[in-house]
Motif scaffolding. Structure first.
Motif, PDB file in Angstrom:
ATOM      1  N   VAL A 217       0.810  -1.217   0.000  1.00 33.56           N
ATOM      2  CA  VAL A 217       0.000   0.000   0.000  1.00 33.56           C
ATOM      3  C   VAL A 217       0.845   1.270   0.000  1.00 33.56           C
ATOM      4  CG1 VAL A 217      -1.946  -1.114   1.157  1.00 33.56           C
ATOM      5  CG2 VAL A 217      -0.164  -0.015   2.528  1.00 33.56           C
ATOM      6  N   ALA A 218       2.113   1.172   0.408  1.00 34.54           N
ATOM      7  CA  ALA A 218       2.933   2.381   0.494  1.00 34.54           C
ATOM      8  C   ALA A 218       4.405   2.002   0.562  1.00 34.54           C
ATOM      9  CB  ALA A 218       2.549   3.205   1.726  1.00 34.54           C
ATOM     10  N   ARG A 219       5.249   3.012   0.410  1.00 31.73           N
ATOM     11  CA  ARG A 219       6.683   2.851   0.613  1.00 31.73           C
ATOM     12  C   ARG A 219       7.151   3.981   1.516  1.00 31.73           C
ATOM     13  NH1 ARG A 219       6.238   1.575  -4.987  1.00 31.73           N
ATOM     14  NH2 ARG A 219       6.761  -0.621  -5.376  1.00 31.73           N
ATOM     15  N   GLY A 220       8.244   3.752   2.233  1.00 34.43           N
ATOM     16  CA  GLY A 220       8.695   4.789   3.142  1.00 34.43           C
ATOM     17  C   GLY A 220      10.113   4.570   3.636  1.00 34.43           C
ATOM     18  N   GLU A 221      10.545   5.505   4.477  1.00 38.73           N
ATOM     19  CA  GLU A 221      11.892   5.482   5.041  1.00 38.73           C
ATOM     20  C   GLU A 221      11.846   4.914   6.456  1.00 38.73           C
ATOM     21  OE1 GLU A 221      12.855   9.568   5.030  1.00 38.73           O
ATOM     22  OE2 GLU A 221      13.158   9.703   2.862  1.00 38.73           O
ATOM     23  N   VAL A 222      12.834   4.114   6.805  1.00 37.77           N
ATOM     24  CA  VAL A 222      12.945   3.578   8.157  1.00 37.77           C
ATOM     25  C   VAL A 222      13.471   4.679   9.074  1.00 37.77           C
ATOM     26  CG1 VAL A 222      13.995   1.823   9.627  1.00 37.77           C
ATOM     27  CG2 VAL A 222      13.345   1.260   7.272  1.00 37.77           C
ATOM     28  N   VAL A 223      12.766   4.949  10.167  1.00 37.46           N
ATOM     29  CA  VAL A 223      13.169   5.972  11.130  1.00 37.46           C
ATOM     30  C   VAL A 223      13.146   5.349  12.525  1.00 37.46           C
ATOM     31  CG1 VAL A 223      12.306   7.872   9.707  1.00 37.46           C
ATOM     32  CG2 VAL A 223      10.795   6.787  11.379  1.00 37.46           C
ATOM     33  N   VAL A 224      13.656   6.101  13.486  1.00 39.07           N
ATOM     34  CA  VAL A 224      13.638   5.674  14.884  1.00 39.07           C
ATOM     35  C   VAL A 224      12.768   6.642  15.668  1.00 39.07           C
ATOM     36  CG1 VAL A 224      15.001   5.261  16.954  1.00 39.07           C
ATOM     37  CG2 VAL A 224      15.923   4.640  14.714  1.00 39.07           C
ATOM     38  N   VAL A 225      11.760   6.116  16.364  1.00 32.30           N
ATOM     39  CA  VAL A 225      10.840   6.928  17.149  1.00 32.30           C
ATOM     40  C   VAL A 225      10.880   6.429  18.589  1.00 32.30           C
ATOM     41  CG1 VAL A 225       8.467   7.725  17.410  1.00 32.30           C
ATOM     42  CG2 VAL A 225       9.363   7.205  15.131  1.00 32.30           C
ATOM     43  N   ASP A 226      11.447   7.259  19.491  1.00 33.78           N
ATOM     44  CA  ASP A 226      11.536   6.873  20.903  1.00 33.78           C
ATOM     45  C   ASP A 226      12.173   5.498  21.064  1.00 33.78           C
ATOM     46  OD1 ASP A 226      10.363   9.251  21.659  1.00 33.78           O
ATOM     47  OD2 ASP A 226       8.335   8.417  21.628  1.00 33.78           O
ATOM     48  N   GLU A 227      13.309   5.300  20.401  1.00 34.17           N
ATOM     49  CA  GLU A 227      14.093   4.067  20.495  1.00 34.17           C
ATOM     50  C   GLU A 227      13.384   2.864  19.876  1.00 34.17           C
ATOM     51  OE1 GLU A 227      15.380   3.427  24.465  1.00 34.17           O
ATOM     52  OE2 GLU A 227      16.514   5.303  24.601  1.00 34.17           O
ATOM     53  N   ALA A 228      12.360   3.099  19.087  1.00 32.26           N
ATOM     54  CA  ALA A 228      11.682   2.016  18.367  1.00 32.26           C
ATOM     55  C   ALA A 228      11.706   2.346  16.881  1.00 32.26           C
ATOM     56  CB  ALA A 228      10.237   1.856  18.850  1.00 32.26           C
ATOM     57  N   TYR A 229      11.730   1.327  16.050  1.00 30.22           N
ATOM     58  CA  TYR A 229      11.726   1.543  14.612  1.00 30.22           C
ATOM     59  C   TYR A 229      10.346   2.010  14.153  1.00 30.22           C
ATOM     60  CZ  TYR A 229      16.285  -0.682  14.053  1.00 30.22           C
ATOM     61  OH  TYR A 229      17.616  -0.968  14.110  1.00 30.22           O
ATOM     62  N   GLY A 230      10.348   2.836  13.127  1.00 31.28           N
ATOM     63  CA  GLY A 230       9.112   3.301  12.519  1.00 31.28           C
ATOM     64  C   GLY A 230       9.312   3.499  11.031  1.00 31.28           C
ATOM     65  N   ILE A 231       8.240   3.833  10.335  1.00 28.85           N
ATOM     66  CA  ILE A 231       8.287   4.069   8.893  1.00 28.85           C
ATOM     67  C   ILE A 231       7.682   5.444   8.603  1.00 28.85           C
ATOM     68  CG2 ILE A 231       7.424   3.362   6.632  1.00 28.85           C
ATOM     69  CD1 ILE A 231       9.524   1.512   7.548  1.00 28.85           C
ATOM     70  N   ARG A 232       8.454   6.305   7.945  1.00 26.62           N
ATOM     71  CA  ARG A 232       7.914   7.576   7.463  1.00 26.62           C
ATOM     72  C   ARG A 232       7.455   7.364   6.027  1.00 26.62           C
ATOM     73  NH1 ARG A 232      12.044  10.626   8.024  1.00 26.62           N
ATOM     74  NH2 ARG A 232      11.450  11.713   9.944  1.00 26.62           N
ATOM     75  N   VAL A 233       6.147   7.409   5.786  1.00 26.89           N
ATOM     76  CA  VAL A 233       5.589   7.117   4.472  1.00 26.89           C
ATOM     77  C   VAL A 233       5.973   8.218   3.486  1.00 26.89           C
ATOM     78  CG1 VAL A 233       3.467   6.791   3.163  1.00 26.89           C
ATOM     79  CG2 VAL A 233       3.683   5.808   5.454  1.00 26.89           C
ATOM     80  N   THR A 234       6.549   7.822   2.368  1.00 30.55           N
ATOM     81  CA  THR A 234       6.949   8.769   1.325  1.00 30.55           C
ATOM     82  C   THR A 234       6.170   8.589   0.033  1.00 30.55           C
ATOM     83  OG1 THR A 234       8.707   7.260   0.598  1.00 30.55           O
ATOM     84  CG2 THR A 234       9.300   8.926   2.237  1.00 30.55           C
ATOM     85  N   GLU A 235       5.470   7.454  -0.105  1.00 31.13           N
ATOM     86  CA  GLU A 235       4.755   7.186  -1.352  1.00 31.13           C
ATOM     87  C   GLU A 235       3.572   6.259  -1.084  1.00 31.13           C
ATOM     88  OE1 GLU A 235       5.486   4.962  -5.683  1.00 31.13           O
ATOM     89  OE2 GLU A 235       7.099   5.093  -4.194  1.00 31.13           O
ATOM     90  N   ILE A 236       2.409   6.628  -1.615  1.00 31.32           N
ATOM     91  CA  ILE A 236       1.235   5.761  -1.545  1.00 31.32           C
ATOM     92  C   ILE A 236       1.123   5.014  -2.873  1.00 31.32           C
ATOM     93  CG2 ILE A 236      -1.250   5.659  -1.242  1.00 31.32           C
ATOM     94  CD1 ILE A 236       0.261   6.509   1.243  1.00 31.32           C
ATOM     95  N   VAL A 237       0.908   3.712  -2.785  1.00 34.28           N
ATOM     96  CA  VAL A 237       0.856   2.880  -3.993  1.00 34.28           C
ATOM     97  C   VAL A 237      -0.550   2.299  -4.112  1.00 34.28           C
ATOM     98  CG1 VAL A 237       1.932   0.962  -5.233  1.00 34.28           C
ATOM     99  CG2 VAL A 237       3.275   2.298  -3.597  1.00 34.28           C
ATOM    100  N   PRO A 238      -1.477   3.022  -4.751  1.00 35.68           N
ATOM    101  CA  PRO A 238      -2.846   2.515  -4.873  1.00 35.68           C
ATOM    102  C   PRO A 238      -2.971   1.460  -5.950  1.00 35.68           C
ATOM    103  CG  PRO A 238      -2.650   4.597  -6.036  1.00 35.68           C
ATOM    104  CD  PRO A 238      -1.309   4.342  -5.399  1.00 35.68           C
ATOM    105  N   GLY A 239      -3.924   0.562  -5.763  1.00 35.05           N
ATOM    106  CA  GLY A 239      -4.256  -0.411  -6.803  1.00 35.05           C
ATOM    107  C   GLY A 239      -3.222  -1.466  -7.051  1.00 35.05           C
ATOM    108  N   THR A 240      -2.304  -1.675  -6.103  1.00 39.02           N
ATOM    109  CA  THR A 240      -1.254  -2.686  -6.308  1.00 39.02           C
ATOM    110  C   THR A 240      -1.782  -4.075  -5.974  1.00 39.02           C
ATOM    111  OG1 THR A 240       0.355  -1.029  -5.636  1.00 39.02           O
ATOM    112  CG2 THR A 240       1.116  -3.303  -5.709  1.00 39.02           C
ATOM    113  N   GLU A 241      -1.398  -5.040  -6.753  1.00 37.12           N
ATOM    114  CA  GLU A 241      -1.838  -6.408  -6.513  1.00 37.12           C
ATOM    115  C   GLU A 241      -1.197  -6.949  -5.247  1.00 37.12           C
ATOM    116  OE1 GLU A 241      -4.136  -8.001  -8.141  1.00 37.12           O
ATOM    117  OE2 GLU A 241      -4.414  -6.231  -9.395  1.00 37.12           O
ATOM    118  N   PRO A 242      -1.837  -7.922  -4.558  1.00 35.77           N
ATOM    119  CA  PRO A 242      -1.246  -8.509  -3.365  1.00 35.77           C
ATOM    120  C   PRO A 242       0.125  -9.098  -3.653  1.00 35.77           C
ATOM    121  CG  PRO A 242      -3.538  -9.206  -3.627  1.00 35.77           C
ATOM    122  CD  PRO A 242      -3.141  -8.490  -4.891  1.00 35.77           C
TER     123      PRO A 242
END
Length: 244
Positions: A217-242
């Protein structure tokens, strides 16, 4: 955060925008580099000194808006101390975190770089202004001018597709972040041991895939939030097949 009642004579749209401005100003006040905590209090655009300069940033989202901060005086000590330490701090850099915090209140969107403009060209009757006070005295101001239309509730009582979806809002879905894949024969999988390095099909710095129940559904950058991993979404990918 102080809660202030909004006069009922104002339209529902004005009340909504005023409440949003107050919430955004409260978020910004937490990150204005001031020696004393700032308190957000509703004000009028005529209260702001006309000779002041505002740092303005456009927010592109739903709604789109213009955000402005007039806080050069209250952060003067931070600017001076930064210059004395050999690391001069520009006004735009000093107030950027505060503007970003305010923009988060508006929801998903992009906050453009800030620019300095005279207050007279920024504020007007359609601008919602919030004073940032110290000990009851205004020392800075936050302003919000909504440019994009807000989505309002339909006037008809007939169910809408979005209303029908509300029954699914509490259904939990599995969200997975994937940084890459590789294929291995069973023999190599059985030989895996601590310290083994697996080469993935993606180069360093490439965005991670965000999948919901196996669907990309999306792509993003790996970030660190309060010592935990997170994803900052940079692109929404609509209509992609499973992904299989």
């Amino acid at each position: 955060m102080n809660v202030t009642e909004v006069p009922t004579a104002r339209s529902a749209a004005d009340v909504d925008a005023a409440a949003t401005a107050l919430a955004a100003a409260s978020a910004a006040a937490q990150l204005v580099p001031s020696a004393v905590s700032l308190v957000a209090v509703p004000a009028d655009h005529t209260d702001v000194p006309t000779g002041a300069t505002a740092l303005v940033a456009s927010f592109v989202g739903s709604p789109s808006a213009e955000l402005a901060l007039v806080a050069a005086d209250v952060i003067e000590d931070a600017l001076v101390s930064g210059a004395a330490a050999g690391t001069p701090l520009a006004l735009a850099d000093a107030l950027r975190p505060a503007l970003e915090a305010a923009a988060e209140v508006l929801g998903a969107g992009v906050l453009e770089p800030g620019r300095s403009e005279p207050v007279a060209g920024v504020l007007g009757p359609d601008t919602h202004v919030v004073a940032l006070q110290q000990a009851g005295v205004p020392v800075a101001w936050f302003a919000l001018r909504v440019r994009g239309p807000r989505v309002t509730a339909p006037t008809t009582t007939a169910p809408t597709p979005r209303a029908n979806l509300r029954m699914l809002y509490d259904v939990e879905m599995t969200l997975t972040a994937e940084i890459g894949r590789t294929r291995l024969p069973v023999r190599q999988v059985l030989e895996l041991a601590p310290g083994a390095v697996l080469e993935l099909d993606r180069t360093a710095g490439s965005p991670a895939d965000v999948l919901v129940n196996g669907r990309l559904v999306a792509r993003g950058e790996v970030v660190v939030v309060d010592e935990a991993y997170g994803i900052r979404v940079t692109e929404i990918v609509p209509g992609t097949e499973p992904v299989v």
